[in-house]
Design a protein around this motif. Structure first.
Motif, PDB file in Angstrom:
ATOM      1  N   TRP A  56      10.069  -7.103 -38.016  1.00  0.00           N
ATOM      2  CA  TRP A  56      10.802  -6.747 -36.796  1.00  0.00           C
ATOM      3  C   TRP A  56      10.198  -7.412 -35.563  1.00  0.00           C
ATOM      4  N   THR A  57       8.875  -7.584 -35.573  1.00  0.00           N
ATOM      5  CA  THR A  57       8.191  -8.167 -34.412  1.00  0.00           C
ATOM      6  C   THR A  57       7.251  -9.301 -34.812  1.00  0.00           C
ATOM      7  N   GLY A  58       7.536  -9.999 -35.887  1.00  0.00           N
ATOM      8  CA  GLY A  58       6.680 -11.095 -36.326  1.00  0.00           C
ATOM      9  C   GLY A  58       5.618 -10.653 -37.314  1.00  0.00           C
ATOM     10  N   LYS A  59       4.917 -11.626 -37.884  1.00  0.00           N
ATOM     11  CA  LYS A  59       3.867 -11.353 -38.854  1.00  0.00           C
ATOM     12  C   LYS A  59       2.650 -10.745 -38.161  1.00  0.00           C
ATOM     13  N   GLY A  60       2.004  -9.818 -38.851  1.00  0.00           N
ATOM     14  CA  GLY A  60       0.815  -9.176 -38.304  1.00  0.00           C
ATOM     15  C   GLY A  60      -0.179  -8.847 -39.393  1.00  0.00           C
ATOM     16  N   GLU A  61      -1.074  -7.908 -39.093  1.00  0.00           N
ATOM     17  CA  GLU A  61      -2.120  -7.532 -40.036  1.00  0.00           C
ATOM     18  C   GLU A  61      -1.559  -6.896 -41.308  1.00  0.00           C
ATOM     19  N   VAL A  62      -0.451  -6.169 -41.178  1.00  0.00           N
ATOM     20  CA  VAL A  62       0.143  -5.560 -42.374  1.00  0.00           C
ATOM     21  C   VAL A  62       0.564  -6.645 -43.356  1.00  0.00           C
ATOM     22  N   GLU A  63       1.246  -7.648 -42.847  1.00  0.00           N
ATOM     23  CA  GLU A  63       1.715  -8.730 -43.713  1.00  0.00           C
ATOM     24  C   GLU A  63       0.541  -9.534 -44.284  1.00  0.00           C
TER      25      GLU A  63
ATOM     26  N   PRO B  93       0.755 -13.117 -62.345  1.00  0.00           N
ATOM     27  CA  PRO B  93       1.074 -14.178 -61.386  1.00  0.00           C
ATOM     28  C   PRO B  93       1.049 -13.653 -59.955  1.00  0.00           C
ATOM     29  N   SER B  94       0.903 -14.549 -59.012  1.00  0.00           N
ATOM     30  CA  SER B  94       1.010 -14.172 -57.611  1.00  0.00           C
ATOM     31  C   SER B  94       2.501 -14.102 -57.257  1.00  0.00           C
ATOM     32  N   ALA B  95       2.856 -14.229 -56.012  1.00  0.00           N
ATOM     33  CA  ALA B  95       4.257 -14.101 -55.619  1.00  0.00           C
ATOM     34  C   ALA B  95       4.643 -15.233 -54.681  1.00  0.00           C
ATOM     35  N   GLU B  96       5.934 -15.493 -54.618  1.00  0.00           N
ATOM     36  CA  GLU B  96       6.493 -16.420 -53.631  1.00  0.00           C
ATOM     37  C   GLU B  96       7.143 -15.588 -52.534  1.00  0.00           C
ATOM     38  N   PHE B  97       6.982 -16.025 -51.290  1.00  0.00           N
ATOM     39  CA  PHE B  97       7.467 -15.245 -50.158  1.00  0.00           C
ATOM     40  C   PHE B  97       8.529 -16.005 -49.370  1.00  0.00           C
ATOM     41  N   ILE B  98       9.553 -15.276 -49.014  1.00  0.00           N
ATOM     42  CA  ILE B  98      10.583 -15.775 -48.111  1.00  0.00           C
ATOM     43  C   ILE B  98      10.489 -14.931 -46.848  1.00  0.00           C
ATOM     44  N   TRP B  99      10.328 -15.581 -45.699  1.00  0.00           N
ATOM     45  CA  TRP B  99      10.072 -14.849 -44.460  1.00  0.00           C
ATOM     46  C   TRP B  99      11.287 -14.878 -43.540  1.00  0.00           C
ATOM     47  N   ALA B 100      11.541 -13.733 -42.905  1.00  0.00           N
ATOM     48  CA  ALA B 100      12.595 -13.659 -41.889  1.00  0.00           C
ATOM     49  C   ALA B 100      12.178 -12.623 -40.854  1.00  0.00           C
ATOM     50  N   ASP B 101      12.203 -13.011 -39.585  1.00  0.00           N
ATOM     51  CA  ASP B 101      11.812 -12.107 -38.511  1.00  0.00           C
ATOM     52  C   ASP B 101      13.008 -11.836 -37.604  1.00  0.00           C
ATOM     53  N   ALA B 102      13.210 -10.566 -37.271  1.00  0.00           N
ATOM     54  CA  ALA B 102      14.341 -10.182 -36.422  1.00  0.00           C
ATOM     55  C   ALA B 102      14.054 -10.375 -34.938  1.00  0.00           C
ATOM     56  N   ALA B 103      12.785 -10.534 -34.572  1.00  0.00           N
ATOM     57  CA  ALA B 103      12.395 -10.754 -33.174  1.00  0.00           C
ATOM     58  C   ALA B 103      12.975  -9.688 -32.246  1.00  0.00           C
TER      59      ALA B 103
ATOM     60  N   ALA C 158      20.997  -7.584 -34.043  1.00  0.00           N
ATOM     61  CA  ALA C 158      22.022  -8.457 -34.620  1.00  0.00           C
ATOM     62  C   ALA C 158      21.423  -9.408 -35.653  1.00  0.00           C
ATOM     63  N   ARG C 159      20.189  -9.772 -35.455  1.00  0.00           N
ATOM     64  CA  ARG C 159      19.512 -10.667 -36.400  1.00  0.00           C
ATOM     65  C   ARG C 159      19.333 -10.003 -37.759  1.00  0.00           C
ATOM     66  N   LEU C 160      19.202  -8.684 -37.776  1.00  0.00           N
ATOM     67  CA  LEU C 160      19.027  -7.984 -39.049  1.00  0.00           C
ATOM     68  C   LEU C 160      20.249  -8.137 -39.955  1.00  0.00           C
ATOM     69  N   ALA C 161      21.433  -8.153 -39.371  1.00  0.00           N
ATOM     70  CA  ALA C 161      22.648  -8.352 -40.176  1.00  0.00           C
ATOM     71  C   ALA C 161      22.655  -9.742 -40.815  1.00  0.00           C
ATOM     72  N   GLU C 162      22.173 -10.743 -40.095  1.00  0.00           N
ATOM     73  CA  GLU C 162      22.089 -12.095 -40.646  1.00  0.00           C
ATOM     74  C   GLU C 162      21.080 -12.136 -41.791  1.00  0.00           C
ATOM     75  N   ILE C 163      19.962 -11.453 -41.616  1.00  0.00           N
ATOM     76  CA  ILE C 163      18.947 -11.412 -42.668  1.00  0.00           C
ATOM     77  C   ILE C 163      19.487 -10.711 -43.907  1.00  0.00           C
ATOM     78  N   LYS C 164      20.210  -9.629 -43.703  1.00  0.00           N
ATOM     79  CA  LYS C 164      20.784  -8.895 -44.835  1.00  0.00           C
ATOM     80  C   LYS C 164      21.738  -9.788 -45.617  1.00  0.00           C
ATOM     81  N   ALA C 165      22.546 -10.550 -44.928  1.00  0.00           N
ATOM     82  CA  ALA C 165      23.463 -11.462 -45.607  1.00  0.00           C
ATOM     83  C   ALA C 165      22.698 -12.516 -46.405  1.00  0.00           C
ATOM     84  N   ASP C 166      21.581 -12.973 -45.878  1.00  0.00           N
ATOM     85  CA  ASP C 166      20.781 -13.971 -46.585  1.00  0.00           C
ATOM     86  C   ASP C 166      20.149 -13.374 -47.829  1.00  0.00           C
ATOM     87  N   ILE C 167      19.750 -12.121 -47.754  1.00  0.00           N
ATOM     88  CA  ILE C 167      19.203 -11.451 -48.942  1.00  0.00           C
ATOM     89  C   ILE C 167      20.266 -11.374 -50.039  1.00  0.00           C
TER      90      ILE C 167
END
Length: 375
Positions: free
Chosen positions: A79-86, A98-108, A112-121
């Protein structure tokens, strides 16, 4: 015998420094001071198996870590960019095989950006979705009244930094729920926060400045109002202003001063900074105004204590450790476990900022000196 996932979970939960004695009769120790290690917690929870978890991979897009598949793909929604949690989340996975592959998306901070991210998921169809915060999580899972048909049903989701997922209607319960949702909340139990405040100075009243458009912030205010009734102290609230469409207005120095003045004029002695994303963007200015008016300030989130804000104290979770614990839960879900609990860390840091104590000429009592982390 204890299963391998349960052994790993117990190791994660057992990695923290010295616990304190309870500060009130009947209250188990919930916080620790400066002598903590780089680990998660000291007290082990009961295993997920005891709460009904089952390794069943039917209808789950996970199973990647237990079936020999390639690295699972995890879609990270912030929601507000990458931080210590991530950072904690990714660091955990980098130690796994195995480890994991990550796809990143930030709503900033843009809904409205969250709807775009949901569609991409929906297009990408990842193995698991990770979300930071209440708004991002709600946008991906839907509500309990209108649940999403993909995320939380066919694609598991793990969240972090959601204060009250039940009040936010993300899930009906923290355990034994009917959706593929797990996560780690970050706020200490309210009674423990009240106890910490009252140990520092008796509570004459508590002021709260909050975002009235955020479900978790409204739920937090209601919880405090109920606690005020139980503990016989007033709770005075001041909401950030909204427009005619119930949208938050831009923050300003004048507005912030007005909010703090309202609290100060009500004769409370504490100003509480809760788990509120918009409040976090304004906490430095608000804490400065509060200090000028002699208000004691208490933070429920660690980031408000690591900034240059003159915050007095807080009872907080370590965000890096939250990320590690959330990553462990994501691994459990990808192995097919359907009943992975939603829970907080079980140890919290009692933090006191000495510079603010000096500024307010309000020093900690002797009883807290060996129990707090001083910054």
């Amino acid at each position: 015998m204890t299963s391998r996932p349960d052994q790993k979970r117990r190791q994660l939960l057992l990695r923290s420094g010295g616990a304190l004695s309870g500060l009130a009769a009947g209250l188990s120790p919930l916080w620790h001071g400066a002598e903590t290690s780089n680990s998660l917690m000291q007290t082990a929870h009961a295993s997920n198996a005891s709460s009904g978890s089952a390794a069943n991979t039917s209808n789950v897009r996970g199973g990647a870590t237990s079936s020999g598949k390639a690295k699972p793909r995890i879609y990270m929604v912030t929601w507000t960019g990458k931080g210590e949690v991530e950072k904690g989340f990714v660091d955990f996975w980098q130690t796994q095989k195995p480890s994991a592959e990550f796809i990143w998306a930030d709503a900033a901070l843009k809904p409205a950006r969250l709807a775009e991210i949901k569609a991409d998921i929906e297009r990408v169809q990842p193995d698991l979705v990770y979300t930071w915060g209440t708004q991002a999580t709600q946008a991906m899972t839907g509500s309990i009244d209108a649940p999403d048909n993909l995320v939380g049903k066919r694609i598991p989701l793990v969240f972090a930094v959601v204060a009250d997922p039940v009040a936010a209607k993300i899930t009906r319960a923290l355990v034994n729920q009917d959706r593929l949702i797990a996560g780690v909340s970050h706020v200490a139990p309210l009674e423990a926060q009240i106890l910490a405040m009252s140990q520092y100075r008796p509570i004459k009243g508590v002021g709260i400045i909050y975002d009235p458009t955020a479900a978790n912030s409204v739920a937090n205010v209601k919880a405090w109002q109920a606690a005020g009734v139980r503990n016989r102290f007033p709770v005075v609230t001041a909401a950030f202003p909204v427009d005619d469409n119930k949208k938050l207005l831009p923050a300003s120095e004048e507005t912030n001063l007005d909010l703090v003045n309202k609290i100060a004029q009500s004769n409370v002695n504490w100003l509480y900074f809760g788990p509120d994303t918009f409040l976090r963007t304004q906490h430095v200015a608000l804490a400065n105004a509060a200090a000028q008016r002699g208000l004691l300030t208490f933070a429920a989130v660690d980031s408000m204590l690591t900034s240059n804000a003159p915050m007095l104290m807080g009872l907080v979770s370590n965000f890096y450790q939250i990320g590690q614990f959330a990553a462990f839960k994501s691994q459990q879900m990808l192995m097919g476990e359907k009943q992975v609990a939603i829970e907080p860390l079980q140890r919290f840091s009692l933090v006191i900022k000495l510079a603010t104590a000096r500024q307010l000429a309000t020093f900690p009592p002797m009883g807290l000196i060996d129990k707090a982390e001083f910054r």
